[in-house]
Motif scaffolding. Structure first.
Motif, PDB file in Angstrom:
ATOM      1  N   TYR A   1      21.228  34.834  16.330  1.00 28.12           N
ATOM      2  CA  TYR A   1      21.699  36.215  16.181  1.00 28.12           C
ATOM      3  C   TYR A   1      21.884  36.415  14.682  1.00 28.12           C
ATOM      4  O   TYR A   1      22.812  35.835  14.106  1.00 28.12           O
ATOM      5  CB  TYR A   1      23.026  36.442  16.909  1.00 28.12           C
ATOM      6  CG  TYR A   1      22.880  36.584  18.416  1.00 28.12           C
ATOM      7  CD1 TYR A   1      22.220  37.675  18.976  1.00 28.12           C
ATOM      8  CD2 TYR A   1      23.421  35.635  19.280  1.00 28.12           C
ATOM      9  CE1 TYR A   1      22.095  37.811  20.346  1.00 28.12           C
ATOM     10  CE2 TYR A   1      23.301  35.779  20.661  1.00 28.12           C
ATOM     11  CZ  TYR A   1      22.633  36.867  21.179  1.00 28.12           C
ATOM     12  OH  TYR A   1      22.512  37.015  22.536  1.00 28.12           O
TER      13      TYR A   1
ATOM     14  N   VAL B   1      22.787  30.068  17.476  1.00 31.34           N
ATOM     15  CA  VAL B   1      23.756  29.997  18.570  1.00 31.34           C
ATOM     16  C   VAL B   1      23.341  28.956  19.610  1.00 31.34           C
ATOM     17  O   VAL B   1      24.168  28.251  20.184  1.00 31.34           O
ATOM     18  CB  VAL B   1      23.892  31.408  19.209  1.00 31.34           C
ATOM     19  CG1 VAL B   1      24.690  31.358  20.475  1.00 31.34           C
ATOM     20  CG2 VAL B   1      24.530  32.358  18.209  1.00 31.34           C
TER      21      VAL B   1
ATOM     22  N   HIS C   1      34.891  25.385  30.642  1.00 35.96           N
ATOM     23  CA  HIS C   1      35.468  24.561  29.589  1.00 35.96           C
ATOM     24  C   HIS C   1      36.686  23.828  30.128  1.00 35.96           C
ATOM     25  O   HIS C   1      37.443  23.230  29.383  1.00 35.96           O
ATOM     26  CB  HIS C   1      35.756  25.363  28.308  1.00 35.96           C
ATOM     27  CG  HIS C   1      36.557  26.590  28.539  1.00 35.96           C
ATOM     28  ND1 HIS C   1      36.003  27.855  28.481  1.00 35.96           N
ATOM     29  CD2 HIS C   1      37.840  26.752  28.850  1.00 35.96           C
ATOM     30  CE1 HIS C   1      36.945  28.738  28.736  1.00 35.96           C
ATOM     31  NE2 HIS C   1      38.062  28.092  28.966  1.00 35.96           N
TER      32      HIS C   1
ATOM     33  N   GLU D   1      34.930  25.423  17.445  1.00 31.51           N
ATOM     34  CA  GLU D   1      34.890  26.498  16.445  1.00 31.51           C
ATOM     35  C   GLU D   1      36.159  26.546  15.601  1.00 31.51           C
ATOM     36  O   GLU D   1      36.126  26.635  14.402  1.00 31.51           O
ATOM     37  CB  GLU D   1      34.714  27.838  17.170  1.00 31.51           C
ATOM     38  CG  GLU D   1      33.274  28.244  17.337  1.00 31.51           C
ATOM     39  CD  GLU D   1      33.147  29.679  17.780  1.00 31.51           C
ATOM     40  OE1 GLU D   1      33.939  30.101  18.639  1.00 31.51           O
ATOM     41  OE2 GLU D   1      32.266  30.371  17.259  1.00 31.51           O
TER      42      GLU D   1
ATOM     43  N   ASN E   1      34.649  26.600  23.494  1.00 33.49           N
ATOM     44  CA  ASN E   1      34.431  28.039  23.319  1.00 33.49           C
ATOM     45  C   ASN E   1      33.391  28.262  22.234  1.00 33.49           C
ATOM     46  O   ASN E   1      33.423  27.615  21.191  1.00 33.49           O
ATOM     47  CB  ASN E   1      35.730  28.743  22.890  1.00 33.49           C
ATOM     48  CG  ASN E   1      36.730  28.839  24.031  1.00 33.49           C
ATOM     49  OD1 ASN E   1      37.880  28.501  23.870  1.00 33.49           O
ATOM     50  ND2 ASN E   1      36.283  29.273  25.176  1.00 33.49           N
ATOM     51  N   GLY E   2      32.469  29.180  22.521  1.00 30.45           N
ATOM     52  CA  GLY E   2      31.474  29.538  21.519  1.00 30.45           C
ATOM     53  C   GLY E   2      30.331  28.551  21.386  1.00 30.45           C
ATOM     54  O   GLY E   2      29.501  28.665  20.489  1.00 30.45           O
ATOM     55  N   ALA E   3      30.264  27.568  22.301  1.00 26.76           N
ATOM     56  CA  ALA E   3      29.223  26.532  22.190  1.00 26.76           C
ATOM     57  C   ALA E   3      27.831  27.070  22.487  1.00 26.76           C
ATOM     58  O   ALA E   3      26.826  26.468  22.104  1.00 26.76           O
ATOM     59  CB  ALA E   3      29.533  25.377  23.126  1.00 26.76           C
ATOM     60  N   GLY E   4      27.771  28.192  23.218  1.00 20.92           N
ATOM     61  CA  GLY E   4      26.461  28.768  23.552  1.00 20.92           C
ATOM     62  C   GLY E   4      26.123  28.712  25.040  1.00 20.92           C
ATOM     63  O   GLY E   4      24.980  28.953  25.427  1.00 20.92           O
ATOM     64  N   LYS E   5      27.117  28.437  25.871  1.00 20.83           N
ATOM     65  CA  LYS E   5      26.865  28.304  27.313  1.00 20.83           C
ATOM     66  C   LYS E   5      26.404  29.637  27.921  1.00 20.83           C
ATOM     67  O   LYS E   5      25.381  29.695  28.601  1.00 20.83           O
ATOM     68  CB  LYS E   5      28.130  27.818  28.043  1.00 20.83           C
ATOM     69  CG  LYS E   5      28.692  26.508  27.515  1.00 20.83           C
ATOM     70  CD  LYS E   5      29.936  26.083  28.252  1.00 20.83           C
ATOM     71  CE  LYS E   5      31.122  27.014  28.097  1.00 20.83           C
ATOM     72  NZ  LYS E   5      31.705  27.062  26.750  1.00 20.83           N
ATOM     73  N   SER E   6      27.178  30.687  27.659  1.00 19.58           N
ATOM     74  CA  SER E   6      26.817  31.988  28.249  1.00 19.58           C
ATOM     75  C   SER E   6      25.469  32.466  27.733  1.00 19.58           C
ATOM     76  O   SER E   6      24.655  33.000  28.489  1.00 19.58           O
ATOM     77  CB  SER E   6      27.882  33.039  27.926  1.00 19.58           C
ATOM     78  OG  SER E   6      29.105  32.636  28.452  1.00 19.58           O
ATOM     79  N   THR E   7      25.230  32.265  26.451  1.00 19.07           N
ATOM     80  CA  THR E   7      23.951  32.691  25.870  1.00 19.07           C
ATOM     81  C   THR E   7      22.797  31.956  26.550  1.00 19.07           C
ATOM     82  O   THR E   7      21.764  32.555  26.872  1.00 19.07           O
ATOM     83  CB  THR E   7      23.938  32.431  24.345  1.00 19.07           C
ATOM     84  OG1 THR E   7      25.078  33.076  23.776  1.00 19.07           O
ATOM     85  CG2 THR E   7      22.684  32.960  23.696  1.00 19.07           C
TER      86      THR E   7
HETATM   87  N1  LIG Z   1      24.995  39.476  21.350  1.00 19.50           N
HETATM   88  C1  LIG Z   1      25.488  38.654  20.412  1.00 19.50           C
HETATM   89  N2  LIG Z   1      25.408  38.963  19.091  1.00 19.50           N
HETATM   90  C2  LIG Z   1      25.888  38.144  18.149  1.00 19.50           C
HETATM   91  N3  LIG Z   1      26.482  36.958  18.410  1.00 19.50           N
HETATM   92  C3  LIG Z   1      26.599  36.597  19.686  1.00 19.50           C
HETATM   93  C4  LIG Z   1      26.116  37.406  20.772  1.00 19.50           C
HETATM   94  N4  LIG Z   1      26.376  36.778  21.939  1.00 19.50           N
HETATM   95  C5  LIG Z   1      27.000  35.615  21.608  1.00 19.50           C
HETATM   96  N5  LIG Z   1      27.134  35.510  20.275  1.00 19.50           N
HETATM   97  C6  LIG Z   1      27.761  34.374  19.546  1.00 19.50           C
HETATM   98  O1  LIG Z   1      27.144  33.201  19.997  1.00 19.50           O
HETATM   99  C7  LIG Z   1      28.076  32.126  20.054  1.00 19.50           C
HETATM  100  C8  LIG Z   1      28.009  31.490  21.424  1.00 19.50           C
HETATM  101  O2  LIG Z   1      28.584  32.367  22.376  1.00 19.50           O
HETATM  102  P1  LIG Z   1      28.561  32.082  23.931  1.00 19.50           P
HETATM  103  O3  LIG Z   1      29.302  33.209  24.589  1.00 19.50           O
HETATM  104  O4  LIG Z   1      27.191  31.797  24.388  1.00 19.50           O
HETATM  105  O5  LIG Z   1      29.414  30.750  24.012  1.00 19.50           O
HETATM  106  P2  LIG Z   1      30.141  30.086  25.248  1.00 19.50           P
HETATM  107  O6  LIG Z   1      29.869  28.627  25.147  1.00 19.50           O
HETATM  108  O7  LIG Z   1      29.765  30.764  26.513  1.00 19.50           O
HETATM  109  O8  LIG Z   1      31.657  30.352  24.887  1.00 19.50           O
HETATM  110  P3  LIG Z   1      32.936  30.691  25.808  1.00 19.50           P
HETATM  111  O9  LIG Z   1      33.332  29.402  26.462  1.00 19.50           O
HETATM  112  O10 LIG Z   1      33.943  31.120  24.770  1.00 19.50           O
HETATM  113  O11 LIG Z   1      32.532  31.774  26.743  1.00 19.50           O
HETATM  114  C9  LIG Z   1      29.433  32.699  19.696  1.00 19.50           C
HETATM  115  O12 LIG Z   1      29.720  32.373  18.372  1.00 19.50           O
HETATM  116  C10 LIG Z   1      29.232  34.191  19.879  1.00 19.50           C
HETATM  117  O13 LIG Z   1      30.053  34.912  19.005  1.00 19.50           O
END
Ligand SMILES: Nc1ncnc2c1ncn2[C@@H]1O[C@H](COP(=O)(O)OP(=O)(O)OP(=O)(O)O)[C@@H](O)[C@H]1O
Length: 304
Positions: free
Chosen positions: A13, A18, A187, A298, A38-44
């Motif tokens: 991004y 990410v 998590h 993070e 948190n923020g590791a990139g799982k949801s992405t």
């Molecule tokens: N649409 C976007 N634009 C910019 N940055 C993004 C976007 N979506 C996610 N990110 C960034 O990507 C990184 C990973 O986010 P993600 O939600 O995938 O992590 P996660 O492992 O699911 O975290 P959590 O456990 O907090 O939900 C974060 O730093 C987030 O801010």
């Protein structure tokens, strides 16, 4: 085919990397825990698996094909991403019916999935009045509409009470026992320890571990054994002489490294020392996770 195959998956991004060259496979018959701080990139990653975000590089195959090439995606893969994504004024069964109809699925299946998740008695109620646990169940019912062989759950137990957590855990295990592939992010390490058979761990978008649950704790364990004996000092001498490293543990116990429990039991018997406890200690999943991901959190809190 019921696998999810992630190969060299990368997402940026702007300047932020990410998801970084991630590869793993989710197999049928297991609950695969997808872990990371948190923020590791799982949801992405999950969003890329489901075709909701485009990879910058790499590929994902769901049941052997890219998500965009699945003829009726809901019959191949079901997902619970955000249980709050409901129209509050809409009745639960109407919510499901709208999804079913737009995917060519009949009304009868709506009643079936409501029963599967235990919402059949309250299917006519408006979703706006549902507790978080009921919303999660409704979200799972939606994911099951197409009877998919692959299921993806993003943090499904977040905010749930113990009863709700147990229900989701048992339900996921049942889906896996039916031969489905289940990928579940969290998590909450303690929760995954009792839910998942296999683990994919990421930190800062990179793969840290891809292994069975038992192998994960075993290979990262320090392999200590807790021993208790009336004559602890005498036992400690024998264990040290045999090459063990012995230190004092809680309540006059001994913590031994370098000898396994079989060897310690044998030495105690040889020297006529009665043991009142002999417990091999594997570290908790949480201990291992913290150790592995400490460089990739993070925002680390200061020690208190
Ligand atoms: N649409 C976007 N634009 C910019 N940055 C993004 C976007 N979506 C996610 N990110 C960034 O990507 C990184 C990973 O986010 P993600 O939600 O995938 O992590 P996660 O492992 O699911 O975290 P959590 O456990 O907090 O939900 C974060 O730093 C987030 O801010």
């Amino acid at each position: 085919m019921t696998t999810i195959e992630v190969r060299g998956l990368t997402k940026t991004y702007g300047p932020d990397l990410v998801v970084d060259d991630l590869s793993f496979t989710v197999e049928p018959g297991h609950v695969t825990g997808f872990l990371g701080p948190n923020g590791a990139g799982k949801s992405t990653t999950m969003r890329m698996i489901l075709g909701l975000a485009a990879p910058t590089k790499g590929s994902v195959r769901v049941g052997g094909r890219e998500y965009a090439r699945l003829p009726v995606p809901l019959t191949e893969v079901g997902a619970l991403l955000d249980a709050a994504a409901l129209h509050p004024a809409r009745r639960a069964d109407d919510h499901l019916l709208a999804i079913a109809q737009s995917n060519g699925i009949g009304r009868r299946r709506v009643a079936e999935v409501l029963t599967m998740v235990g919402l059949d008695k309250i299917g006519r109620r408006r979703a706006g009045g549902f507790s978080l646990g009921m919303r999660q169940r409704l979200g799972i019912a939606a994911a099951l509409l197409g009877d998919p062989r692959i299921l993806i759950f993003d943090e499904p137990v977040n905010g749930l009470d113990p009863e709700g957590i147990r229900w989701i855990r048992d339900f996921m295990r049942k889906l896996a026992a039916d031969g489905r592939s289940v990928l579940c992010s969290s998590h909450l390490m303690s929760e995954m320890a009792v839910t998942a058979d296999h683990l994919v761990v990421i930190g800062r978008g990179r793969l840290i571990a891809d292994t069975s649950m038992s192998e994960f704790t075993r290979s990262h364990g320090d392999g200590t054994v807790l021993v208790r004996a009336q004559v602890a000092d005498e036992l400690a001498r024998h264990l040290t002489a045999a090459g063990g490293v012995v230190r004092g543990g809680p309540e006059r116990s001994l913590i031994v490294t370098g000898l396994d429990s079989t060897e310690i039991g044998r030495l105690a018997a040889v020297h006529g020392v009665a043991l009142s406890e002999l417990t091999p200690r594997t570290p908790s999943l949480e201990d291992v996770f913290m150790e592995l991901t400490q460089d990739s959190v993070e925002y680390a809190g200061a020690a208190v």
